[in-house]
Design a protein around this motif. Structure first.
Motif, short mmCIF file in Angstrom:
data_model
loop_
_atom_site.label_atom_id
_atom_site.label_comp_id
_atom_site.label_asym_id
_atom_site.label_seq_id
_atom_site.Cartn_x
_atom_site.Cartn_y
_atom_site.Cartn_z
N ASN A 215 94.30 37.16 -4.69
CA ASN A 215 92.64 37.22 -4.32
C ASN A 215 92.22 37.57 -5.90
N ARG A 216 90.88 36.50 -5.60
CA ARG A 216 91.06 36.75 -6.93
C ARG A 216 88.37 37.38 -6.77
N ARG A 217 88.01 38.11 -7.60
CA ARG A 217 86.98 38.71 -6.80
C ARG A 217 86.22 37.25 -7.64
N ALA B 70 78.78 36.62 -4.04
CA ALA B 70 79.98 37.13 -4.93
C ALA B 70 80.55 37.46 -3.48
N GLY B 71 82.35 37.24 -3.41
CA GLY B 71 83.16 37.04 -2.29
C GLY B 71 84.63 37.45 -2.63
N VAL B 72 85.91 37.58 -2.14
CA VAL B 72 86.77 37.46 -3.11
C VAL B 72 87.69 35.63 -1.89
N LEU B 73 88.10 35.14 -2.98
CA LEU B 73 88.50 33.90 -2.85
C LEU B 73 90.34 34.20 -2.67
N GLN B 74 90.58 33.72 -1.68
CA GLN B 74 91.77 33.93 -1.90
C GLN B 74 93.21 32.30 -1.98
N VAL C 94 78.33 29.83 -11.11
CA VAL C 94 80.01 30.04 -11.34
C VAL C 94 80.93 30.24 -11.53
N ASN C 95 82.44 30.35 -11.68
CA ASN C 95 83.34 31.37 -11.46
C ASN C 95 84.32 30.38 -12.05
N THR C 96 84.91 30.95 -13.76
CA THR C 96 86.55 30.65 -14.00
C THR C 96 87.52 31.44 -13.97
N LEU C 97 88.68 31.51 -12.92
CA LEU C 97 89.87 31.70 -12.22
C LEU C 97 90.51 31.63 -13.03
N ALA C 98 91.44 32.39 -13.70
CA ALA C 98 92.51 32.01 -14.31
C ALA C 98 93.75 32.88 -12.69
N VAL C 99 94.97 31.62 -12.68
CA VAL C 99 95.91 32.42 -11.96
C VAL C 99 97.13 31.89 -13.00
N ASP C 100 98.05 33.22 -12.70
CA ASP C 100 99.20 33.39 -13.53
C ASP C 100 100.50 31.68 -12.81
N LEU C 101 100.98 31.11 -12.89
CA LEU C 101 101.67 29.92 -12.03
C LEU C 101 103.43 30.51 -12.59
N LEU D 107 101.19 22.99 -3.43
CA LEU D 107 99.93 22.64 -2.23
C LEU D 107 99.06 24.03 -2.45
N LEU D 108 97.46 24.00 -3.11
CA LEU D 108 96.72 25.05 -3.39
C LEU D 108 95.71 25.34 -2.59
N GLN D 109 95.62 26.25 -1.74
CA GLN D 109 94.72 26.36 -0.88
C GLN D 109 93.65 27.09 -1.36
N ALA D 110 92.42 27.42 -1.49
CA ALA D 110 91.61 28.54 -2.03
C ALA D 110 90.71 28.48 -0.40
N GLN D 111 90.47 29.75 -0.49
CA GLN D 111 89.37 30.37 0.52
C GLN D 111 88.54 31.16 0.31
N SER D 112 87.42 30.93 1.09
CA SER D 112 86.21 31.84 1.03
C SER D 112 85.41 32.74 1.57
#
Length: 75
Positions: free
Chosen positions: A35-37, A16-20, A42-49, A57-62
Motif C-alpha cells: 500500500n503506497r500513499r 490523494a489516496g492509497v494505491l494498492q 505525478v507520484n514516483t513510487l518505489a516497490v522493493d522486489l 503480474l502487477l495489479q495496481a488499484q486506487s
C-alpha cells in the motif's frame, strides 16, 4: 521492463489516496502486497522486489482507477 531489486512506478493521480499493489506469479498466486500513499499529480513510487527471477503480474488499484501489467524480474 526488466527489474532487479526495485521497481519505480510513475503514477498520475487526480487526488490523494492509497494505491494498492498486488504482485502475482504467472500461475496466479499472489506473492506480495503493498500500500503506497499518493498525492494529487505525478507520484514516483518505489516497490522493493524481494522475489525470485521470473515473470509476474502487477495489479495496481486506487480510488481513481486500476491497471495491470507484466513485470520481468531478473537477478
Amino acid at each position: 521492463n526488466p527489474a532487479v531489486d526495485c521497481l519505480y512506478l510513475n503514477v498520475e493521480s487526480p487526488g490523494a489516496g492509497v494505491l494498492q499493489l498486488h504482485l502475482y506469479t504467472a500461475e496466479g498466486r499472489r506473492v506480495r502486497t503493498w500500500n503506497r500513499r499518493m498525492e494529487g499529480g505525478v507520484n514516483t513510487l518505489a516497490v522493493d522486489l524481494d522475489v525470485p527471477a521470473g515473470a509476474y503480474l502487477l495489479q495496481a488499484q486506487s480510488p481513481y482507477g486500476a491497471a495491470t501489467f507484466w513485470v520481468n524480474v531478473v537477478k
